[in-house]
Design a protein around this motif. Structure first.
Motif, PDB file in Angstrom:
ATOM      1  N   UNK A  91      43.174  59.500  26.656  1.00 53.36           N
ATOM      2  CA  UNK A  91      44.465  58.817  26.623  1.00 53.36           C
ATOM      3  C   UNK A  91      45.459  59.430  27.592  1.00 53.36           C
ATOM      4  N   UNK A  92      45.182  60.647  28.049  1.00 54.97           N
ATOM      5  CA  UNK A  92      46.040  61.276  29.054  1.00 54.97           C
ATOM      6  C   UNK A  92      45.801  60.689  30.441  1.00 54.97           C
ATOM      7  N   UNK A  93      44.714  59.940  30.600  1.00 53.17           N
ATOM      8  CA  UNK A  93      44.335  59.445  31.923  1.00 53.17           C
ATOM      9  C   UNK A  93      44.341  57.927  32.031  1.00 53.17           C
ATOM     10  N   UNK A  94      44.805  57.247  31.015  1.00 51.35           N
ATOM     11  CA  UNK A  94      44.865  55.793  31.095  1.00 51.35           C
ATOM     12  C   UNK A  94      44.885  55.151  29.732  1.00 51.35           C
ATOM     13  N   UNK A  95      44.777  53.829  29.737  1.00 49.20           N
ATOM     14  CA  UNK A  95      44.767  53.049  28.499  1.00 49.20           C
ATOM     15  C   UNK A  95      43.329  52.936  27.994  1.00 49.20           C
ATOM     16  N   UNK A  96      43.095  53.456  26.803  1.00 54.09           N
ATOM     17  CA  UNK A  96      41.744  53.476  26.236  1.00 54.09           C
ATOM     18  C   UNK A  96      41.527  52.224  25.398  1.00 54.09           C
ATOM     19  N   UNK A  97      40.481  51.484  25.725  1.00 56.94           N
ATOM     20  CA  UNK A  97      40.163  50.277  24.963  1.00 56.94           C
ATOM     21  C   UNK A  97      39.836  50.625  23.520  1.00 56.94           C
ATOM     22  N   UNK A  98      40.194  49.736  22.608  1.00 56.15           N
ATOM     23  CA  UNK A  98      39.900  49.980  21.196  1.00 56.15           C
ATOM     24  C   UNK A  98      38.415  49.813  20.876  1.00 56.15           C
TER      25      UNK A  98
ATOM     26  N   UNK B 269      27.799  55.861  22.539  1.00 52.33           N
ATOM     27  CA  UNK B 269      28.640  54.765  23.001  1.00 52.33           C
ATOM     28  C   UNK B 269      29.398  55.171  24.259  1.00 52.33           C
ATOM     29  N   UNK B 270      30.127  54.200  24.821  1.00 54.20           N
ATOM     30  CA  UNK B 270      30.881  54.401  26.060  1.00 54.20           C
ATOM     31  C   UNK B 270      32.309  53.920  25.864  1.00 54.20           C
ATOM     32  N   UNK B 271      33.258  54.766  26.284  1.00 50.27           N
ATOM     33  CA  UNK B 271      34.672  54.414  26.269  1.00 50.27           C
ATOM     34  C   UNK B 271      35.059  53.750  27.584  1.00 50.27           C
ATOM     35  N   UNK B 272      36.050  52.875  27.506  1.00 48.83           N
ATOM     36  CA  UNK B 272      36.560  52.144  28.654  1.00 48.83           C
ATOM     37  C   UNK B 272      38.032  52.539  28.847  1.00 48.83           C
TER      38      UNK B 272
END
Length: 308
Positions: A129-136, A159-162
């Motif tokens: 979250x320090x580097x951008x908008x994290x998808x839910x 899994x993979x975060x976006x």
């Protein structure tokens, strides 16, 4: 079953342990009951100087038998058994045997509902979250898991975060650093997470999904050979694997070190490993004979102005 106590076990062991090899003056055996499908037993007879006697394997089977009786009796919960034998100094007198049982919480396997998994997930999300908008949502592949909810990454998260920031899309594995399920080792999984950065200005959702699923596959390979993180740290960059034709024109994957680390995980911090797809032409003219073709990998990254 009639209660079977530690003193009963000591009584049953004494005749067998007194059949000690010549010269043995004492002995000790340690038994750990089944944890995550594995039980272990160590120990043996010793000489007066503390060195181990090579003979006397009959004792292992006898210790195992009394442990099974103690488990069946269930007088009290335990997961460790310690047996000590001392030869009598008086001829024709039996030796002294003690049997101790204890419950060691530190070796109890983590179950599928252990809160440690969510602690790890929250730490990773807070980092990104320090580097951008994290998808839910997540890109995720769910295969059949075992009773401990283990995936191919040995924990419940695979899994993979976006993460989106302006036109840059970061995809990051979310689970390689989750402590393993089914065991109690104080380790953050395989001790790393992978990420790749993409220009999302002209990417369609299917392309993003394809890269995310590739990242899951790369995570499988890293989890299967869990010294990969150490190799990346040692060499700075490694030529990791080839890609199938569907990813043309890129054909190879480089894994390289990143200066950032994810903190506040259950057992400390872990490094990030950058994933860079490259074309064969970027390394075809370079010597790839060294370990992991690391020199070629570092050269290709330098040409792209990617720091390691």
């Amino acid at each position: 079953m009639t209660a079977y106590s530690n003193s009963d076990a000591a009584r049953d062991l004494r005749p067998a342990l007194d059949k000690a090899p010549a010269g043995a003056v004492n002995g000790e055996w340690f038994f750990i009951t089944e944890q995550a499908g594995v039980a272990s037993q160590t120990g043996g007879y010793m000489y007066a100087d503390g060195s181990h006697v090579a003979e006397g394997n009959h004792a292992f089977q006898k210790v195992r038998e009394v442990v099974e009786k103690l488990e069946a009796s269930r007088v009290q919960p335990f997961n460790k058994v310690m047996v000590h034998w001392t030869r009598s100094k008086i001829p024709l007198i039996r030796g002294r045997v003690t049997v101790e049982t204890l419950f060691d919480e530190t070796i109890v396997p983590r179950g599928p509902q252990d809160p440690i998994y969510e602690i790890a997930a929250l730490a990773r999300r807070a980092f990104w979250e320090k580097y951008g908008s994290v998808s839910d949502g997540f890109t995720v592949e769910r295969d059949d898991s075992n009773v401990h909810n283990q995936t191919k990454w040995f924990g419940p998260h695979r899994r993979v975060l976006n993460i989106k920031r302006n036109t840059t899309l970061t995809l990051a594995t979310d689970g390689l650093s989750t402590p393993w399920a089914g065991i109690a080792d104080p380790e953050n999984g395989v001790g790393c997470e992978l990420f790749m950065e993409l220009d999302a200005s002209n990417m369609i959702s299917q392309q993003i999904d394809d890269w995310a699923h590739l990242l899951i596959t790369l995570g499988d390979l890293v989890a299967d050979g869990y010294q990969v993180a150490a190799d990346v740290e040692n060499y700075g960059a490694i030529l990791f694997c080839a890609l199938t034709n569907e990813y043309n024109p890129v054909t190879r994957i480089i894994l390289s070190s990143d200066s950032r680390r994810i903190d506040n995980l259950p057992f400390g911090s872990v490094p990030l490993i950058r994933v860079t797809p490259i074309a064969e032409s970027e390394i075809a003219h370079l010597d790839q004979s060294d370990e992991w073709a690391s020199s070629a990998a570092r050269h290709a990254l330098a040409e792209r102005q990617i720091a390691i």
